[in-house]
Design an enzyme around this catalytic site. Structure first.
Site, mmCIF file in Angstrom:
data_model
loop_
_atom_site.group_PDB
_atom_site.id
_atom_site.type_symbol
_atom_site.label_atom_id
_atom_site.label_comp_id
_atom_site.label_asym_id
_atom_site.label_seq_id
_atom_site.Cartn_x
_atom_site.Cartn_y
_atom_site.Cartn_z
ATOM 1 C CG ASP A 1 -39.344 32.424 7.992
ATOM 2 O OD1 ASP A 1 -39.849 31.311 7.726
ATOM 3 O OD2 ASP A 1 -39.410 32.930 9.121
ATOM 4 C CE1 TYR B 1 -43.580 34.567 15.288
ATOM 5 C CE2 TYR B 1 -41.199 34.247 15.264
ATOM 6 C CZ TYR B 1 -42.426 34.088 15.877
ATOM 7 O OH TYR B 1 -42.506 33.456 17.082
ATOM 8 N NE ARG C 1 -21.819 22.910 23.423
ATOM 9 C CZ ARG C 1 -20.539 23.240 23.194
ATOM 10 N NH1 ARG C 1 -20.198 23.877 22.086
ATOM 11 N NH2 ARG C 1 -19.603 22.948 24.078
ATOM 12 C CE LYS D 1 -44.814 28.481 14.159
ATOM 13 N NZ LYS D 1 -43.485 28.597 14.777
#
Length: 377
Positions: free
Chosen positions: A167, A96, A44, A192
């Site tokens: 973004d 978004y 992590r 994406k």
């Protein structure tokens, strides 16, 4: 080096002369008993495969620091961790739907206020309330493709002591590099275009600011939304073909937009810069192309459901940026978290469709759209 070369050559030779990095699956790593230290301790907090990916991500954006997350929203959530109680974040009305949900549902409980602006390019000093600490921008906006002047907004935000966060999912660093335009942080959904094959979830944050990098590293480690080693490796490999894929997708999208603008079955086509000459000028100055997403409205009398059912090639599905074309209805899919009033203000009308163009033969895509439009009558 040109970004086409960086995508392939940022990582070169590895163990035993391998030309691709190994996948390190270990969840924990042995430490020096005398110091309790080592390059890695627990997955992590850090992993060699994820670190290799983060090196690539930073290089593509021209950044000093890159962070890979399990999803695009995990990346966005880490960015909002830079805010504190009493702060104000300014966003565009057309944002978004997942970002809108996070801002509306989670930030108020933290004492953070959101202010929505219709046109960020027209932002003035009076539009930034006291305690504004972040301006969050999508350009092109999702799904209206409206354009924001990043240099102008960066100057305004910084004058008020606020961060500019961009973004850049639609453009990727291949077409737009926000840090070079004044942004402090860049976030992307790597699900994406960076991933490009609709087969993994990932998010990216990059910055040049060492203090912001410390905050983001803490948010990544403490929040735990890190990208797994296998997906880190797959994303490294996918990025190598990003410039090629996006180039083909963009060429296809330009041809499709031109065809739809001349089609009697289409009432309007939205592309970056189509809203005004000024937005077209700004986008041409800050980006290297229009990208591969367009939105459109059917002409009156055409049945939307009949049109969508008649399509053979674009799948009716959320997401974008994959090698296959996808089409969606933002009002009920990507932006369903918004209230009807918020969607109306943002220009996300019930008749708006968003098309993410893939790498298929463009003639086949156009023929499919034409036959579906004919079937919609």
């Amino acid at each position: 080096m040109h970004i086409d070369t960086l995508a392939v050559q940022t990582l070169r030779h590895h163990e035993h002369g391998a030309v691709v990095p190994p996948v390190h699956l270990a969840s924990t790593f042995a430490l020096d008993p005398a110091t309790g230290e080592g390059p890695y301790a627990y997955q992590r907090g850090g992993n060699p495969t994820r670190a290799a990916l983060e090196t690539v991500l930073a290089a593509l954006d021209g950044a000093s620091h890159g962070f890979a997350f399990a999803t695009g929203m995990a990346a966005t959530a880490a960015v909002f961790e830079t805010l504190r109680s009493g702060d104000v974040v300014v966003l565009p009305t057309s944002v978004y739907g997942g970002t809108y949900r996070f801002v509306e549902r989670l930030l108020p409980a933290r004492g953070i206020t959101a202010r929505y602006v219709d046109d960020l390019s027209a932002l003035t000093d009076d539009d930034l309330p006291e305690r504004t600490r972040m301006v969050f921008v999508e350009t092109p906006a999702n799904p209206t493709l409206r354009i924001t002047d990043l240099r102008r907004v960066a100057e305004l935000a910084h004058r008020h002591g606020a961060l500019l966060v961009v973004d850049n999912t639609f453009m990727t660093p291949v077409l737009q590099r926000p840090l070079e335009l004044g942004a402090d942080i860049v976030v992307q959904s790597a699900t994406k275009y960076l991933g490009g094959h609709s087969d993994l979830l990932a998010g990216v944050v990059t910055t040049d600011d060492p203090a912001l990098a410390e905050t983001l590293a803490l948010a990544q480690k403490a929040g735990g939304g890190v990208l797994a080693p296998q997906d880190s490796f797959r994303l490294i490999q996918s990025i190598k073909t990003l410039p090629l894929r996006l180039g083909r997708q963009q060429d296809n999208a330009v041809a499709i937009a031109a065809h739809l603008r001349s089609h009697e079955g289409i009432a309007a086509v939205l592309t970056p810069g189509s809203a005004s000459e000024e937005e077209a000028r700004v986008h041409a100055e800050q980006a290297a192309g229009p990208g591969a997403v367009l939105s459109f409205r059917l002409a009156p009398g055409l049945d939307r459901v009949r049109f969508l059912r008649a399509l053979n090639l674009p799948a009716y599905a959320v997401s974008l940026g994959g090698v296959e074309s996808l089409i969606c209805h933002p009002a009920t899919m990507t932006h369903e978290a918004m209230t009807p009033e918020a969607r109306d203000r943002a220009g996300i009308t019930d008749d708006l469709l968003r098309l993410s163009v893939g790498i298929e033969r463009v003639d086949d895509l156009i023929a499919d759209l034409d036959q579906a439009l004919a079937a919609a009558r």
